[in-house]
Design a protein around this motif. Structure first.
Motif, PDB file in Angstrom:
ATOM      1  N   TRP A  54      -3.500  -4.856  47.569  1.00  0.00           N
ATOM      2  CA  TRP A  54      -2.212  -4.729  46.713  1.00  0.00           C
ATOM      3  C   TRP A  54      -2.231  -3.598  45.770  1.00  0.00           C
ATOM      4  N   ASP A  58       0.773  -9.597  44.965  1.00  0.00           N
ATOM      5  CA  ASP A  58       2.067 -10.531  45.009  1.00  0.00           C
ATOM      6  C   ASP A  58       3.320  -9.834  44.803  1.00  0.00           C
ATOM      7  N   PHE A  59       3.236  -8.623  44.449  1.00  0.00           N
ATOM      8  CA  PHE A  59       4.655  -7.772  44.195  1.00  0.00           C
ATOM      9  C   PHE A  59       4.603  -6.762  45.120  1.00  0.00           C
ATOM     10  N   ILE A  60       3.860  -5.931  45.098  1.00  0.00           N
ATOM     11  CA  ILE A  60       3.763  -4.417  45.935  1.00  0.00           C
ATOM     12  C   ILE A  60       2.556  -4.251  46.525  1.00  0.00           C
ATOM     13  N   THR A  66       7.985  -1.227  49.990  1.00  0.00           N
ATOM     14  CA  THR A  66       8.547  -2.014  49.274  1.00  0.00           C
ATOM     15  C   THR A  66       9.719  -1.515  48.580  1.00  0.00           C
ATOM     16  N   ARG A 240       7.845  -4.906  53.735  1.00  0.00           N
ATOM     17  CA  ARG A 240       7.200  -6.021  53.466  1.00  0.00           C
ATOM     18  C   ARG A 240       7.393  -6.842  52.047  1.00  0.00           C
ATOM     19  N   SER A 241       8.172  -6.052  51.062  1.00  0.00           N
ATOM     20  CA  SER A 241       8.011  -6.741  49.994  1.00  0.00           C
ATOM     21  C   SER A 241       9.730  -6.183  49.391  1.00  0.00           C
ATOM     22  N   LYS A 260      11.244 -11.834  42.559  1.00  0.00           N
ATOM     23  CA  LYS A 260      10.493 -11.291  43.894  1.00  0.00           C
ATOM     24  C   LYS A 260      11.279 -12.192  44.759  1.00  0.00           C
ATOM     25  N   LYS A 262      11.260 -11.124  48.294  1.00  0.00           N
ATOM     26  CA  LYS A 262      10.405 -11.521  49.560  1.00  0.00           C
ATOM     27  C   LYS A 262       9.151 -10.682  49.692  1.00  0.00           C
ATOM     28  N   VAL A 263       8.109 -11.317  50.327  1.00  0.00           N
ATOM     29  CA  VAL A 263       6.856 -10.564  49.851  1.00  0.00           C
ATOM     30  C   VAL A 263       5.947 -10.956  51.053  1.00  0.00           C
ATOM     31  N   GLU A 268       8.075 -16.387  47.962  1.00  0.00           N
ATOM     32  CA  GLU A 268       9.319 -15.837  46.876  1.00  0.00           C
ATOM     33  C   GLU A 268       9.574 -16.667  45.710  1.00  0.00           C
TER      34      GLU A 268
END
Length: 319
Positions: A54, A58-60, A66, A240-241, A260, A262-263, A268
């Motif tokens: 990452w 959990d974000f990018i 992204t 993917r995010s 958030k 979608k990840v 989410e």
């Protein structure tokens, strides 16, 4: 008739297999013009599992695409500039986690570099020596051209050797600029082909790529958040995010939210609040330079609930 190891094969079954003059075998090609190839099956138990990496947990994700989407006044460029500043200094993300310090590359087709982009990054505390602006490209003949993300992204990896440290983040604003000239942004196959060089670049060097996307102008009841991303569904299916930004229409804090939506390998929902503060750099006339101030506590709630609240369709406060 064709003879093969003593077996007679009727001509109608071998039409196009051999050159009519030399009788040499002809390379068969598929409908795309590519040579036929036999499929290779790899059994799942022989494939080693990989650890998820990452840029911002959990974000990018690293090595993937992204998108950050929202309306025109939501503050999308402010947010990516804040992220670039955090990465360039190895600072703290909004959740308090430490960023891996590295180089950041930015291409912006919507912000003036010297008037807006660099002053904004400077105000946010960026290490400008760790941020590269993709403004031009040089041909083999030495001619300088404007950098075109639809054609030059595939050449980026080749210039990485000139950068002393690892590039960990590439920002493209807007992502739709990766479409080839005349490409239809509403055709799924066209968009997927246009995004492939970006995916190859991200995976090739392990960098996160963040693209800016816009929402469609009109909102209709029952419309999903993903469908509000302008253009083909590939613009939100391939990344993917997917993060979305919304400006609060309610006369209350927080001013704006990053949600958030979608990840990959994650859950989410939730996000962080932020506000945009206009300040003036020392020695400048008061044109205003924007800074992002992140909220201290994470937001909770589903993406739909958070959006409904900030857009005035719900009165429930999500602080």
């Amino acid at each position: 008739m064709n003879m093969n190891s003593g077996v007679v094969i009727p001509d109608e079954f071998t039409e196009g297999w051999f050159d009519k003059t030399t009788r040499d075998p002809v390379e068969k090609k598929d409908s795309r013009g590519a040579p036929y190839a036999d499929p290779i099956i790899t059994w799942a138990d022989t494939i080693p599992q990989e650890e998820m990496k990452w840029l911002w947990k959990d974000f990018i994700p690293s090595a993937m695409l992204t998108i950050i989407a929202g309306n025109s006044t939501a503050g999308k460029n402010h947010v990516v500039c804040s992220l670039a500043s955090i990465v360039s200094t190895g600072g703290l993300f909004p959740d308090g986690s430490r960023a891996e310090q590295g180089y950041v590359l930015i291409w912006s087709g919507e912000e003036n570099t010297g008037l807006t982009l660099v002053p904004r990054l400077k105000k946010m505390g960026a290490d400008l020596k760790h941020i590269g602006i993709l403004g031009a490209a040089r041909t083999e003949e030495g001619k300088l051209l404007s950098f075109d993300p639809s054609t030059e992204i595939c050449r980026l990896e080749g210039v990485m050797k000139n950068i002393p440290e690892r590039v960990v983040l590439l920002i493209i604003d807007p992502l739709v600029a990766t479409l080839a000239a005349g490409g239809d942004g509403h055709k799924d196959a066209t968009v997927r082909r246009s995004l492939q060089p970006i995916l190859d670049f991200a995976e090739g060097i392990g960098a996160a790529v963040v693209g800016i996307a816009h929402f469609v102008k009109a909102y209709s009841k029952g419309q999903t958040l993903l469908s509000r991303v302008s253009g083909s569904l590939a613009f939100h299916a391939v990344p993917r995010s997917v993060l979305v930004i919304s400006k609060n229409v309610n006369d209350e804090e927080p001013e704006r939210v990053l949600i958030k939506l979608k990840v990959i390998n994650g859950i989410e929902g939730g996000g962080f609040s932020f506000s945009i503060r206009e300040d003036v750099l020392e020695g400048q006339s008061p044109t205003g330079v924007a800074n992002v101030v992140w909220g201290k506590d994470p937001l909770t709630g589903s993406p739909d609930d958070l959006m409904d609240w900030t857009e005035g369709r719900s009165t429930q406060n999500k602080d």
